[in-house]
Design an enzyme around this catalytic site. Structure first.
Site, PDB file in Angstrom:
ATOM      1  N   GLU A 170      26.862  12.411 -43.555  1.00 36.67           N
ATOM      2  CA  GLU A 170      27.353  13.756 -43.239  1.00 36.67           C
ATOM      3  C   GLU A 170      26.267  14.735 -42.814  1.00 36.67           C
ATOM      4  O   GLU A 170      26.249  15.874 -43.290  1.00 36.67           O
ATOM      5  CB  GLU A 170      28.106  14.285 -44.464  1.00 36.67           C
ATOM      6  CG  GLU A 170      27.245  14.538 -45.730  1.00 36.67           C
ATOM      7  CD  GLU A 170      27.056  13.347 -46.642  1.00 36.67           C
ATOM      8  OE1 GLU A 170      27.145  12.200 -46.161  1.00 36.67           O
ATOM      9  OE2 GLU A 170      26.819  13.545 -47.844  1.00 36.67           O
ATOM     10  N   ASP A 225      19.261   4.888 -54.297  1.00 34.13           N
ATOM     11  CA  ASP A 225      19.719   4.226 -53.073  1.00 34.13           C
ATOM     12  C   ASP A 225      20.166   2.786 -53.305  1.00 34.13           C
ATOM     13  O   ASP A 225      20.760   2.169 -52.448  1.00 34.13           O
ATOM     14  CB  ASP A 225      18.613   4.262 -52.008  1.00 34.13           C
ATOM     15  CG  ASP A 225      18.508   5.653 -51.396  1.00 34.13           C
ATOM     16  OD1 ASP A 225      19.563   6.236 -51.098  1.00 34.13           O
ATOM     17  OD2 ASP A 225      17.377   6.158 -51.241  1.00 34.13           O
ATOM     18  N   TYR A 230      32.970   7.821 -56.078  1.00 37.10           N
ATOM     19  CA  TYR A 230      33.951   8.036 -55.010  1.00 37.10           C
ATOM     20  C   TYR A 230      35.385   8.008 -55.552  1.00 37.10           C
ATOM     21  O   TYR A 230      36.096   9.004 -55.541  1.00 37.10           O
ATOM     22  CB  TYR A 230      33.832   6.937 -53.947  1.00 37.10           C
ATOM     23  CG  TYR A 230      32.581   7.017 -53.099  1.00 37.10           C
ATOM     24  CD1 TYR A 230      32.621   7.548 -51.828  1.00 37.10           C
ATOM     25  CD2 TYR A 230      31.364   6.530 -53.573  1.00 37.10           C
ATOM     26  CE1 TYR A 230      31.484   7.613 -51.029  1.00 37.10           C
ATOM     27  CE2 TYR A 230      30.219   6.591 -52.782  1.00 37.10           C
ATOM     28  CZ  TYR A 230      30.284   7.138 -51.516  1.00 37.10           C
ATOM     29  OH  TYR A 230      29.156   7.206 -50.747  1.00 37.10           O
ATOM     30  N   GLU A 278      30.654  13.075 -53.732  1.00 38.67           N
ATOM     31  CA  GLU A 278      31.488  11.999 -53.185  1.00 38.67           C
ATOM     32  C   GLU A 278      32.918  11.973 -53.716  1.00 38.67           C
ATOM     33  O   GLU A 278      33.841  11.603 -52.997  1.00 38.67           O
ATOM     34  CB  GLU A 278      30.805  10.637 -53.421  1.00 38.67           C
ATOM     35  CG  GLU A 278      29.445  10.490 -52.737  1.00 38.67           C
ATOM     36  CD  GLU A 278      29.497  10.621 -51.215  1.00 38.67           C
ATOM     37  OE1 GLU A 278      30.593  10.533 -50.628  1.00 38.67           O
ATOM     38  OE2 GLU A 278      28.421  10.838 -50.609  1.00 38.67           O
ATOM     39  N   GLY A 291      29.146   6.208 -42.663  1.00 38.98           N
ATOM     40  CA  GLY A 291      28.892   7.516 -42.088  1.00 38.98           C
ATOM     41  C   GLY A 291      27.910   8.274 -42.942  1.00 38.98           C
ATOM     42  O   GLY A 291      27.698   7.938 -44.120  1.00 38.98           O
ATOM     43  N   PRO A 338      22.982   1.547 -41.712  1.00 37.64           N
ATOM     44  CA  PRO A 338      23.337   0.910 -42.987  1.00 37.64           C
ATOM     45  C   PRO A 338      24.573   1.486 -43.681  1.00 37.64           C
ATOM     46  O   PRO A 338      25.052   0.911 -44.650  1.00 37.64           O
ATOM     47  CB  PRO A 338      22.087   1.119 -43.845  1.00 37.64           C
ATOM     48  CG  PRO A 338      21.364   2.269 -43.236  1.00 37.64           C
ATOM     49  CD  PRO A 338      21.692   2.255 -41.771  1.00 37.64           C
ATOM     50  N   HIS A 347      32.653  16.482 -46.283  1.00 40.93           N
ATOM     51  CA  HIS A 347      31.356  16.783 -46.885  1.00 40.93           C
ATOM     52  C   HIS A 347      30.797  18.137 -46.432  1.00 40.93           C
ATOM     53  O   HIS A 347      29.913  18.692 -47.090  1.00 40.93           O
ATOM     54  CB  HIS A 347      30.327  15.715 -46.523  1.00 40.93           C
ATOM     55  CG  HIS A 347      30.285  14.547 -47.469  1.00 40.93           C
ATOM     56  ND1 HIS A 347      30.131  14.694 -48.822  1.00 40.93           N
ATOM     57  CD2 HIS A 347      30.358  13.208 -47.242  1.00 40.93           C
ATOM     58  CE1 HIS A 347      30.102  13.483 -49.395  1.00 40.93           C
ATOM     59  NE2 HIS A 347      30.243  12.571 -48.455  1.00 40.93           N
ATOM     60  N   HIS A 359      36.331  11.834 -44.111  1.00 39.47           N
ATOM     61  CA  HIS A 359      35.407  11.835 -45.249  1.00 39.47           C
ATOM     62  C   HIS A 359      34.132  12.620 -44.917  1.00 39.47           C
ATOM     63  O   HIS A 359      33.758  13.554 -45.643  1.00 39.47           O
ATOM     64  CB  HIS A 359      35.055  10.392 -45.634  1.00 39.47           C
ATOM     65  CG  HIS A 359      34.082  10.282 -46.761  1.00 39.47           C
ATOM     66  ND1 HIS A 359      34.487  10.078 -48.067  1.00 39.47           N
ATOM     67  CD2 HIS A 359      32.735  10.370 -46.795  1.00 39.47           C
ATOM     68  CE1 HIS A 359      33.417  10.045 -48.842  1.00 39.47           C
ATOM     69  NE2 HIS A 359      32.335  10.214 -48.092  1.00 39.47           N
ATOM     70  N   GLU A 360      33.496  12.257 -43.819  1.00 42.02           N
ATOM     71  CA  GLU A 360      32.224  12.923 -43.484  1.00 42.02           C
ATOM     72  C   GLU A 360      32.437  14.399 -43.177  1.00 42.02           C
ATOM     73  O   GLU A 360      31.622  15.244 -43.542  1.00 42.02           O
ATOM     74  CB  GLU A 360      31.515  12.214 -42.321  1.00 42.02           C
ATOM     75  CG  GLU A 360      31.254  10.716 -42.525  1.00 42.02           C
ATOM     76  CD  GLU A 360      30.585  10.367 -43.845  1.00 42.02           C
ATOM     77  OE1 GLU A 360      29.889  11.224 -44.409  1.00 42.02           O
ATOM     78  OE2 GLU A 360      30.790   9.228 -44.332  1.00 42.02           O
TER      79      GLU A 360
HETATM   80  N1  BES Z   1      26.852  10.468 -48.111  1.00 42.91           N
HETATM   81  C1  BES Z   1      27.429   9.188 -48.034  1.00 42.91           C
HETATM   82  C2  BES Z   1      26.428   8.103 -47.760  1.00 42.91           C
HETATM   83  C3  BES Z   1      25.357   7.978 -48.812  1.00 42.91           C
HETATM   84  C4  BES Z   1      25.659   8.124 -50.153  1.00 42.91           C
HETATM   85  C5  BES Z   1      24.068   7.693 -48.440  1.00 42.91           C
HETATM   86  C6  BES Z   1      24.659   8.015 -51.085  1.00 42.91           C
HETATM   87  C7  BES Z   1      23.068   7.572 -49.364  1.00 42.91           C
HETATM   88  C8  BES Z   1      23.363   7.745 -50.700  1.00 42.91           C
HETATM   89  C9  BES Z   1      28.537   9.120 -46.990  1.00 42.91           C
HETATM   90  O1  BES Z   1      29.307  10.262 -46.935  1.00 42.91           O
HETATM   91  C10 BES Z   1      29.477   8.025 -47.411  1.00 42.91           C
HETATM   92  O2  BES Z   1      30.028   8.135 -48.470  1.00 42.91           O
HETATM   93  N2  BES Z   1      29.640   7.002 -46.583  1.00 42.91           N
HETATM   94  C11 BES Z   1      30.540   5.906 -46.850  1.00 42.91           C
HETATM   95  C12 BES Z   1      31.802   6.044 -46.057  1.00 42.91           C
HETATM   96  C13 BES Z   1      32.923   6.709 -46.746  1.00 42.91           C
HETATM   97  C14 BES Z   1      34.157   6.693 -45.856  1.00 42.91           C
HETATM   98  C15 BES Z   1      33.253   6.154 -48.092  1.00 42.91           C
HETATM   99  C16 BES Z   1      29.890   4.633 -46.387  1.00 42.91           C
HETATM  100  O3  BES Z   1      28.876   4.699 -45.702  1.00 42.91           O
HETATM  101  O4  BES Z   1      30.411   3.560 -46.676  1.00 42.91           O
HETATM  102 ZN    ZN Z   2      30.423  10.479 -48.716  1.00 41.14          ZN
END
Ligand code: BES
Ligand code: ZN
Length: 621
Positions: A285, A387, A395, A332, A283, A280, A313, A309-310
């Protein structure tokens, strides 16, 4: 008189309740009692049963009592408990427990009667069909289509659906695990393990660096490894391993670039794991083992900012961690800033600047739709499922915050500030107020011709939109695209005259997102024919193109759109498109039935997000 007394009594009572609640934990998304007792280590012994689609086994918790108390409270959600035992005064014996009634967001707290004499608790359990943090995939939904696949997603509060635990980033713990699987599959975790372990159905893991519970992760599948360096490589199903290894071959260089500025990589190993397309997220981390969507394997490295990005983290998030989800921007926002710095280092400033402008534009668009109270860096999440409530604000506004600091205090100062910050808070958690006082002492106190005041900092944290003095991203390359857009507006039927030969993905994305909204049937057809947009294999270009085709009801793209929905489950790539379809009465039914066909291939989290999107009947009224 009695009334006054009554009033005084009631207000005292309310006061008591609120103060104890505040004291009980800094994190409103846990029901656990970390102020009484902290779990310092978990020992997992689990079997992945692909037939029953459940994890079963035991967890042994090591307890670190904070004060005299008589219970351990764990978070859980859709967990079936078999038995609970405790080791008290060196003797194991059954322990009494009760499961509290379900809170829709926080789940079911497990209250276990133990006291300070007890140093271990062991819980036997199995997960259920409704465990939101697990996705069990049948072979057709994997790359190789021969073997099943299981992966977990714990952030933000889904860890409790497969691991009953104190599910709050306010604590950190170590863990070890034994995972049993069918014999032809391999288990991987966000931990240390033998990369060459034989496929004998049993895998061992140890995680000696303390991490927040949301960072515990497991995957099981037909997984193989290709290394780039001693400490870094990629796990994937065999049919995509080579492509993934090529796409992300700059990972080791990214680690070195980050270390050079922000301090040594803190977790020893750094591997990637490529998941099936239903993952879903882009990425996740997970320490030592970032989980990655296959939708960023574009063939030309154009989407590798996700890896930077990951990776970032590992410092901002995994080493220094937000203590509660309201403070997500500390994870973030800092990471988005680092991500862009890594990109600049490896691929140059022009690319980094393009990415800045693209996310800046997306943030400004998002502000138009977002209630003011959700526009501050600190999110009002109490009573809300984190969530389901994430936006670009933590971000991109977070990234702009750091870019603004850089503008006011200079890159050298911001770099040494962040490096020291990571060192100072290493393996600890932090809240926004703690961050702000550290910032005041260690950066705002520095000399600057344009210093920022604490009021200005607070504006970022709590006020909607962007403060006046914010950093304005700009990109020369994208200014050239503005000319192309101008040309197209004057000559919409001859897009082949636009020189796009050397355009990167970012330039195409910017071009598409900045075209006029209304494009007529002939224009859109020519645009599609010239640039082959409907059949683009680049997920970000599709994400920029499909909104244009939906808005203008360009049905020639809908077969490809349906295919996009059926093959991809990454929320960011599909939710905005479903929402557009749901809003248009002539497209809603098509969207809803396409969703129904795709739904079973989606992750439970994606399902619960999109289940709320379609209500076509109400539009007809
Ligand atoms: N840690 C996040 C994913 C996340 C955030 C999961 C909050 C559950 C709650 C991950 O590092 C992330 O930010 N993923 C982004 C990609 C990023 C390049 C902006 C995503 O999945 O879109
Ligand atoms: Zn992130």
């Amino acid at each position: 008189m009695t009334r006054i007394l009554q009033f005084l009594f009631i207000s005292l009572f309310i006061n008591l309740i609120t103060t104890t609640q505040v004291k009980a934990s800094v994190d409103p998304h846990t029901l656990s009692n970390i102020d009484d007792v902290k779990v310092s280590h978990m020992s997992l012994d689990l079997t992945a049963d692909f037939e029953k689609k459940r994890l079963s086994g035991s967890i042994t918790y090591s307890l670190n009592w904070q004060k005299k108390a008589s219970k351990l409270v764990l978070d859980s959600s859709n967990i079936n408990i078999g038995s609970v035992t405790a080791r008290c005064n060196n003797q194991w014996k059954p322990a009494e427990y009760t499961k509290q009634s379900k809170d829709e967001i926080l789940g079911e707290a497990i209250h276990i009667s133990v006291n300070n004499q007890c140093d271990r608790v062991k819980l036997q359990y199995h997960t259920s069909q409704n465990s939101k943090g697990l996705q069990w995939l049948e072979p057709p939904l994997t790359a190789g289509k021969k073997h099943p696949f299981l992966f977990t997603q714990s952030e933000a509060i889904m860890g409790r659906s497969w691991l009953p635990m104190q599910d709050t980033p306010a604590i950190k713990l170590t863990y070890d695990a034994r995972i049993q699987t069918p014999k032809n599959l391999r288990a991987l975790m966000s931990a240390d393990f033998n990369h060459k372990a034989p496929l004998d159905g049993s895998f061992s893991f140890t995680m000696n660096e303390p991490v927040a519970p949301y960072l515990i992760a497991l995957a099981v599948g037909d997984l193989h490894y290709q290394g780039w360096s001693k400490r870094s490589g990629v796990w994937a199903e065999p049919v995509i391993l080579e492509a993934a290894a090529k796409e992300f071959e700059d990972t080791e260089a990214m680690i070195v670039a980050t270390e050079n500025v922000f301090g040594p990589y803190p977790f020893g190993q750094y591997d990637l794991l490529i998941l099936p397309p239903s993952f879903p997220f882009g990425g996740m981390e997970n320490p030592k083992l970032t989980f990655v969507t296959p939708t960023v394997i574009a063939g030309d490295k154009s989407l590798v900012s996700l890896i930077s990005h990951e990776l970032a983290h590992s410092w901002s998030g995994n080493l220094v961690t937000n203590a509660r989800w309201q403070d997500l921007w500390l994870n973030e926002g800092t990471t988005s800033y680092l991500e862009n710095r890594i990109l600049e280092d490896i691929y140059g400033a022009p690319l980094a600047k393009m990415e800045q402008v693209i996310s800046y534009q997306a943030l400004l668009e998002e502000f138009k739709e977002l209630e003011p109270e959700h526009q501050g860096l600190v999110l009002p999440l109490t009573g809300i499922d984190p969530d389901e409530a994430f936006t670009d604000v933590p971000y991109t506004k977070g990234q702009l915050f750091f870019l603004t600091l850089e503008q006011h205090y200079g890159r050298k100062n911001i770099d040494s500030f962040l490096k020291n910050y990571f060192k100072h808070y290493a393996f600890k958690t932090i809240t926004t107020p703690e961050f702000v006082s550290y910032l005041q002492e260690n950066l705002l106190a520095k000399k600057s011709s344009t210093p920022l005041t604490i009021e200005q900092i607070n504006e970022w944290l709590t006020k909607p939109g962007l403060p006046e003095t914010h950093y304005h991203p700009s990109s020369e390359k994208l200014s050239n695209i503005d000319h192309a857009i101008k040309f197209w507006k004057a000559n919409p039927l001859i897009p082949e005259k636009i020189q796009t030969k050397n355009w990167t993905t970012q330039e195409f994305v910017y071009f598409l997102t900045n075209l006029p909204k209304d494009i007529n049937a002939e224009q859109i057809k020519v645009l599609d024919k010239t640039f082959k947009l409907t059949n683009s294999k680049n997920a970000e270009i599709s994400l920029a193109w499909f909104p244009i085709t939906i808005h203008n009801d360009y049905r020639a793209s809908f077969a490809a759109l349906a295919e996009h929905f059926k093959t991809i489950g990454r929320r960011r790539l599909i939710v905005p498109l479903y929402k557009m379809l749901a809003k248009n009465p002539s497209q809603c039914e098509w969207g809803a039935s396409t969703y129904q066909q795709a739904r079973s291939s989606y992750h439970p989290l994606t399902q619960s997000t999109i289940d709320k999107v379609f209500d076509c009947k109400s539009q007809e009224l």
